[in-house]
Structures are given as structure tokens and as C-alpha cells.
Design a protein around this motif. Structure first.
Motif, PDB file in Angstrom:
ATOM      1  N   UNK A 156       9.780   9.071 -86.095  1.00 47.66           N
ATOM      2  CA  UNK A 156       9.921  10.413 -84.615  1.00 47.66           C
ATOM      3  C   UNK A 156      11.360  10.721 -85.010  1.00 47.66           C
ATOM      4  N   UNK A 157      12.339   9.651 -85.064  1.00 51.43           N
ATOM      5  CA  UNK A 157      13.638  10.449 -85.277  1.00 51.43           C
ATOM      6  C   UNK A 157      14.095  11.571 -86.161  1.00 51.43           C
ATOM      7  N   UNK A 158      12.873  11.476 -87.655  1.00 56.55           N
ATOM      8  CA  UNK A 158      12.719  12.598 -88.607  1.00 56.55           C
ATOM      9  C   UNK A 158      12.394  13.482 -88.459  1.00 56.55           C
ATOM     10  N   UNK A 159      10.570  13.111 -87.361  1.00 52.68           N
ATOM     11  CA  UNK A 159      10.010  14.876 -87.041  1.00 52.68           C
ATOM     12  C   UNK A 159      11.624  15.387 -85.769  1.00 52.68           C
ATOM     13  N   UNK A 160      12.313  14.669 -85.842  1.00 52.13           N
ATOM     14  CA  UNK A 160      13.064  15.425 -83.994  1.00 52.13           C
ATOM     15  C   UNK A 160      14.278  15.671 -84.920  1.00 52.13           C
ATOM     16  N   UNK A 161      14.583  15.185 -86.259  1.00 53.41           N
ATOM     17  CA  UNK A 161      15.842  15.790 -86.806  1.00 53.41           C
ATOM     18  C   UNK A 161      17.278  15.080 -85.540  1.00 53.41           C
TER      19      UNK A 161
END
Length: 76
Positions: free
Chosen positions: A47-52
Motif C-alpha cells: 500500500x505504501x508503495x502504491x501511495x508513493x
């Protein structure tokens, strides 16, 4: 996109709300069964990767743990 029945099931987990469900959609999780045996820290990292950015904190991981437990109890 998460079907309405799956969305309703997911919302029954403690601390899971519409925003967390939106994040799950962003990483491709569409069914409660997709979470069986999942690692909450790995889901949070995705999720953190997707949110940047680092957004999912320890409370978010705990909410994901609750959702995974629900999946393991109820998902086919």
C-alpha cells in the motif's frame, strides 16, 4: 474493483473503513479470500508503495491483521 458483498464483509473487520478498502483495491486485492494467509506488514508495504509514501502505520497494520483474521475465519 471490490464487489459490494465483499466490501460489506471487509467492513466488518475492526478498524477497517472505506479508505483502507480503497487502498486494498489499489494493490489489486478484490476479495476477502485474497487475504487468507497474508502478512499484514507486506500488505502495508504494498500500500505504501502504491501511495508513493509511508502512510500505513502500526495502527493500519493492526487493522490489516484484523482483516486477515476475518478472512481466515470466513472466506471460502
Amino acid at each position: 474493483m471490490i464487489p459490494e458483498e465483499e466490501r460489506k464483509s471487509m467492513l466488518r473487520a475492526h478498524s477497517i473503513g472505506p479508505t483502507m478498502i480503497r487502498y486494498l483495491e489499489e494493490i489489486g486485492i478484490e476479495r476477502l479470500a485474497d487475504l487468507r494467509g497474508a502478512d499484514p506488514h507486506e500488505i502495508a508495504m504494498r500500500m505504501n508503495i502504491a501511495l508513493g509514501r509511508r502512510h500505513i502505520n502500526s495502527l493500519g497494520v493492526a487493522a490489516l491483521r484484523n482483516l486477515i483474521a476475518l478472512a481466515e475465519r470466513e472466506a471460502p
